[in-house]
Write a protein that holds these residues in place. Sequence first.
Motif, PDB file in Angstrom:
ATOM      1  N   UNK A  78     -80.693 -31.932  27.466  1.00  0.00           N
ATOM      2  CA  UNK A  78     -80.082 -32.478  26.207  1.00  0.00           C
ATOM      3  C   UNK A  78     -81.110 -32.995  25.631  1.00  0.00           C
ATOM      4  N   UNK A  79     -82.137 -33.773  25.592  1.00  0.00           N
ATOM      5  CA  UNK A  79     -82.818 -34.627  25.153  1.00  0.00           C
ATOM      6  C   UNK A  79     -83.772 -33.625  23.933  1.00  0.00           C
ATOM      7  N   UNK A  80     -84.110 -32.347  24.532  1.00  0.00           N
ATOM      8  CA  UNK A  80     -84.788 -31.261  23.847  1.00  0.00           C
ATOM      9  C   UNK A  80     -84.286 -31.365  22.230  1.00  0.00           C
ATOM     10  N   UNK A  81     -82.300 -31.082  22.617  1.00  0.00           N
ATOM     11  CA  UNK A  81     -81.645 -30.805  20.967  1.00  0.00           C
ATOM     12  C   UNK A  81     -81.855 -32.217  20.525  1.00  0.00           C
ATOM     13  N   UNK A  82     -81.663 -32.596  20.886  1.00  0.00           N
ATOM     14  CA  UNK A  82     -81.766 -33.911  20.123  1.00  0.00           C
ATOM     15  C   UNK A  82     -82.877 -34.594  19.438  1.00  0.00           C
ATOM     16  N   UNK A  83     -83.500 -33.743  19.886  1.00  0.00           N
ATOM     17  CA  UNK A  83     -84.812 -34.059  19.740  1.00  0.00           C
ATOM     18  C   UNK A  83     -85.149 -33.394  18.326  1.00  0.00           C
ATOM     19  N   UNK A  84     -85.030 -32.094  18.528  1.00  0.00           N
ATOM     20  CA  UNK A  84     -84.886 -30.805  17.648  1.00  0.00           C
ATOM     21  C   UNK A  84     -83.791 -31.060  16.286  1.00  0.00           C
ATOM     22  N   UNK A  85     -82.752 -31.699  16.485  1.00  0.00           N
ATOM     23  CA  UNK A  85     -82.116 -32.552  15.504  1.00  0.00           C
ATOM     24  C   UNK A  85     -82.856 -33.020  14.257  1.00  0.00           C
ATOM     25  N   UNK A  86     -83.718 -33.795  14.863  1.00  0.00           N
ATOM     26  CA  UNK A  86     -84.183 -34.594  13.633  1.00  0.00           C
ATOM     27  C   UNK A  86     -85.294 -33.498  13.156  1.00  0.00           C
ATOM     28  N   UNK A  87     -85.557 -32.876  13.605  1.00  0.00           N
ATOM     29  CA  UNK A  87     -86.724 -32.392  12.472  1.00  0.00           C
ATOM     30  C   UNK A  87     -86.808 -31.852  11.532  1.00  0.00           C
ATOM     31  N   UNK A  88     -85.389 -31.410  11.137  1.00  0.00           N
ATOM     32  CA  UNK A  88     -85.175 -30.345   9.752  1.00  0.00           C
ATOM     33  C   UNK A  88     -85.140 -31.694   8.598  1.00  0.00           C
ATOM     34  N   UNK A  89     -84.959 -32.531   8.803  1.00  0.00           N
ATOM     35  CA  UNK A  89     -85.016 -33.714   7.862  1.00  0.00           C
ATOM     36  C   UNK A  89     -83.971 -33.336   7.167  1.00  0.00           C
ATOM     37  N   UNK A  90     -82.865 -32.961   6.903  1.00  0.00           N
ATOM     38  CA  UNK A  90     -81.506 -32.972   6.577  1.00  0.00           C
ATOM     39  C   UNK A  90     -80.472 -33.824   6.599  1.00  0.00           C
ATOM     40  N   UNK A  91     -80.219 -33.924   5.804  1.00  0.00           N
ATOM     41  CA  UNK A  91     -78.304 -34.856   5.971  1.00  0.00           C
ATOM     42  C   UNK A  91     -77.556 -35.074   7.933  1.00  0.00           C
ATOM     43  N   UNK A  92     -77.721 -33.751   7.983  1.00  0.00           N
ATOM     44  CA  UNK A  92     -77.464 -34.371   9.556  1.00  0.00           C
ATOM     45  C   UNK A  92     -78.461 -34.609   9.729  1.00  0.00           C
ATOM     46  N   UNK A  93     -79.586 -34.237  10.422  1.00  0.00           N
ATOM     47  CA  UNK A  93     -80.289 -35.017  11.045  1.00  0.00           C
ATOM     48  C   UNK A  93     -81.069 -35.979  10.911  1.00  0.00           C
ATOM     49  N   UNK A  94     -80.416 -37.195   9.143  1.00  0.00           N
ATOM     50  CA  UNK A  94     -81.352 -38.201   9.857  1.00  0.00           C
ATOM     51  C   UNK A  94     -79.905 -38.866  10.274  1.00  0.00           C
ATOM     52  N   UNK A  95     -78.416 -39.023   9.358  1.00  0.00           N
ATOM     53  CA  UNK A  95     -77.422 -39.769  10.480  1.00  0.00           C
ATOM     54  C   UNK A  95     -77.470 -39.190  11.861  1.00  0.00           C
ATOM     55  N   UNK A  96     -77.472 -38.660  12.094  1.00  0.00           N
ATOM     56  CA  UNK A  96     -77.443 -37.983  13.619  1.00  0.00           C
ATOM     57  C   UNK A  96     -78.378 -39.313  14.275  1.00  0.00           C
ATOM     58  N   UNK A  97     -80.081 -39.419  13.623  1.00  0.00           N
ATOM     59  CA  UNK A  97     -81.181 -39.895  14.401  1.00  0.00           C
ATOM     60  C   UNK A  97     -80.547 -41.336  14.438  1.00  0.00           C
ATOM     61  N   UNK A  98     -79.803 -41.790  12.669  1.00  0.00           N
ATOM     62  CA  UNK A  98     -79.479 -43.132  12.785  1.00  0.00           C
ATOM     63  C   UNK A  98     -78.694 -43.459  13.696  1.00  0.00           C
ATOM     64  N   UNK A  99     -77.697 -42.988  14.047  1.00  0.00           N
ATOM     65  CA  UNK A  99     -76.672 -43.109  15.499  1.00  0.00           C
ATOM     66  C   UNK A  99     -77.188 -43.289  16.970  1.00  0.00           C
ATOM     67  N   UNK A 100     -78.421 -42.297  16.833  1.00  0.00           N
ATOM     68  CA  UNK A 100     -78.701 -41.955  18.187  1.00  0.00           C
ATOM     69  C   UNK A 100     -79.799 -43.430  18.050  1.00  0.00           C
ATOM     70  N   UNK A 101     -80.353 -43.890  17.406  1.00  0.00           N
ATOM     71  CA  UNK A 101     -81.570 -45.400  17.147  1.00  0.00           C
ATOM     72  C   UNK A 101     -80.820 -46.126  17.638  1.00  0.00           C
ATOM     73  N   UNK A 102     -79.581 -46.030  16.897  1.00  0.00           N
ATOM     74  CA  UNK A 102     -78.372 -47.708  16.968  1.00  0.00           C
ATOM     75  C   UNK A 102     -77.672 -47.514  18.436  1.00  0.00           C
ATOM     76  N   UNK A 103     -77.703 -45.952  18.916  1.00  0.00           N
ATOM     77  CA  UNK A 103     -76.818 -46.821  20.037  1.00  0.00           C
ATOM     78  C   UNK A 103     -78.117 -46.894  21.645  1.00  0.00           C
ATOM     79  N   UNK A 104     -79.396 -46.608  21.389  1.00  0.00           N
ATOM     80  CA  UNK A 104     -80.537 -46.948  22.088  1.00  0.00           C
ATOM     81  C   UNK A 104     -80.475 -48.680  21.091  1.00  0.00           C
ATOM     82  N   UNK A 105     -79.672 -48.964  21.049  1.00  0.00           N
ATOM     83  CA  UNK A 105     -79.870 -50.682  20.240  1.00  0.00           C
ATOM     84  C   UNK A 105     -78.973 -51.084  20.433  1.00  0.00           C
TER      85      UNK A 105
END
Lengths: 513, 154
Positions: A160-187
């Motif tokens: 699951x972690x591999x999938x999640x980290x891979x999601x950011x790499x294209x740096x498109x809208x999906x990536x950016x907002x998924x990581x914003x949400x993900x990192x705020x979940x960590x927060x």
Amino acid sequence: MEETATQEFLHNLRTLPHSVKEACFRLGKAPESEREESQATFHNLFLHIHSVRVHLRTLSPTLTFGLGLMATASFVLTLITGVLLMVYYKPSTDLAYQSIKDIHFAVFTGRFIRNIHRWAAQFMVVVVLLHMARVFFTASYKKPREFNWLVGLGLLVITLALSFTGYLLPWDQLAYWAITIGSNIANSPRELTDAIGITKYFDPGGFQKRLLLGANYVGQDALIRFYVLHVFVLPLALVTLLGVHFWRIRKDGGLAKPEDPMGGLAEWGGERRPVFEPLATKTYGLMALVKGQRPPVNRGPENTVMSWPRLFWAELSVFMLTVATTLILAFYSDAPLKELANAAIPENPAKAPWYFLGIQELVSYSAFTGGLLIPVIVVVGLALIPFLDRRAGGEGTWFGTKSERAVFWQSFLFALAVTAGMLAFTVNYGWLRNWSPNIHQLWIIVINPGSLLVVIFAGWSILILRRKNSVRLAAVSLFTCFLVGFILLTYFATVHRGPNWHFYWWPSQWPIH
Amino acid sequence: MSRLDPPRINRRSFLSLASMGSFFAALGTAAAGMFRLPNPAVLPGPVRRFKLGPPEQFAAGSETAFAEQGLVLFRDDEGFYAISSTCTHLGCTVARSQDGFACPCHGSRFDNEGSVIGGPAPRPLPWLEVSRVANGDLVVNADSEVPEGTRYRV
Ligand code: HEM
């Protein structure tokens, strides 16, 4: 007559192809006797993780459905295509999006390779989950396989972690907002520490977010961290754990299966076969070096066959099936690429990859409870299964103990009804905040549809424990509830959640915005 | 020997235990030190003080969204105020709705003052500090929160 050096040299030259072949393939031909078949297995680095003989039950396709192997195959596919993608991908916020675009539209076969990578990754998530379910429902986690169950859980988390980290790499809208949400979940432990007012002194949330992003916002530091995790740290960890996983399968005596009866005749595949009977006057002690309740020599060897070639045929077919499925999907369906990441405008709705959508639904009740607490409870709960359910029985058989199938269906229907009811209630009536806007946040963290589901499922499982007087059945009911809850939440968030996370019957009803 | 007596341990196993122990202690310390590295000492980030232009530009009763800066500037009879448009739940950007603000990601809803009226957001949208620079332009400091209801008079 003595050979001259020249003659010897010429002779060696003539036989060169043959001697090279002999050096590479020790057997040099298809094995013909059982002895040669066993050599074919244990003389080869890649085959020798298998034992020379394999039990007929293990070969039965409906024991495993080849799911573990499918996971392995799709991982190998992501590995190969991943290295190819690395040739062009540039982990920089200025270049990443453009480089993915290049791969997709300009690089020869780039789009195909990217699609394979995407599909194989998704396939891997699915089959790893299914594999876990099959191990559970065949009770294959029981002694001595508890440790391998834990290793498997580690593999699940890394997948699951591999999938999640891979999601950011294209740096498109999906990536950016998924990581914003993900990192705020960590927060999100902050939600709790804020609610009880100790964030100033103790702030694990902020720490996790900083560790993930390397900054206060999603930018270059985050991208490079995710990149390093995705292409190096996590694959290495996965390969290492996979090695341990396979090694343990061997050391635990192959796949879990019911004990063969001792002596006499055994039913197998409609035939009655003689079973080896140990002589009381003989010792078979040396074999006891191998773990297990009894030295393997005591079991009926008549129910095993040579691994070469049947096991390898089976494995090869699963492998090819996986590759073929992935290639076909990749050929007909393109991996998505949205617009360039834009920090000002989120996607609406901004959805995580589908296998995280169940969690996203939970997060829409409470970030801390749904994003961290419940997933941690689930993983810890799964890890505890083999240590709480210790009574032997049913290993290697689907629903192997008494009334397991009945409990499975009861729990299935129960979880389906409860989860659907909870969702319907939440959609129609809202939750605490809608009824009383000034309510203290602590209430929402503790009491929300997600936490209630966990409590209800746990209660159901305790009921089964009492009623049926069986730990295994309690575990079956809880695992089934978890599985149904996960699938239903994922389905619900995928299909029925639209813009602003509102409920819609179908995506076609979404308002145009 | 009663059951409570500690088992006897000979010198050799004591020494090997001690050496193993110190080895793992050293390893643990080194690993902890290594994990200290990814925790950044300074947090790089853009300056989040935004010049929004001269106050006359904004009529009384108006509201202006600054998407890039992540805030909405309001002017009413009492003065200026700015509300952050970053959702306090998980950081998506909220949009204006009929009755306030709505978040696209997880359905949090806020009223016109930024108070939570529905959904998972744990806190109201922060009000941001408004001030002016020497040439008279309005400035909002997105890193500085002020109590709800604070107005800036010009
Ligand atoms: C990347 C993920 C994984 C891969 C590639 C993988 C691979 C495999 C393979 C090839 C097998 C041989 C039998 C079969 O195909 O079913 C196996 C067995 C097993 N796996 Fe996994 N696995 C993974 C994840 C997991 C997970 C998530 C769990 C459980 C939490 C798990 C627990 C086990 C156990 C206990 C066995 C032994 C089963 C038995 O003896 O019958 N594995 N795994």
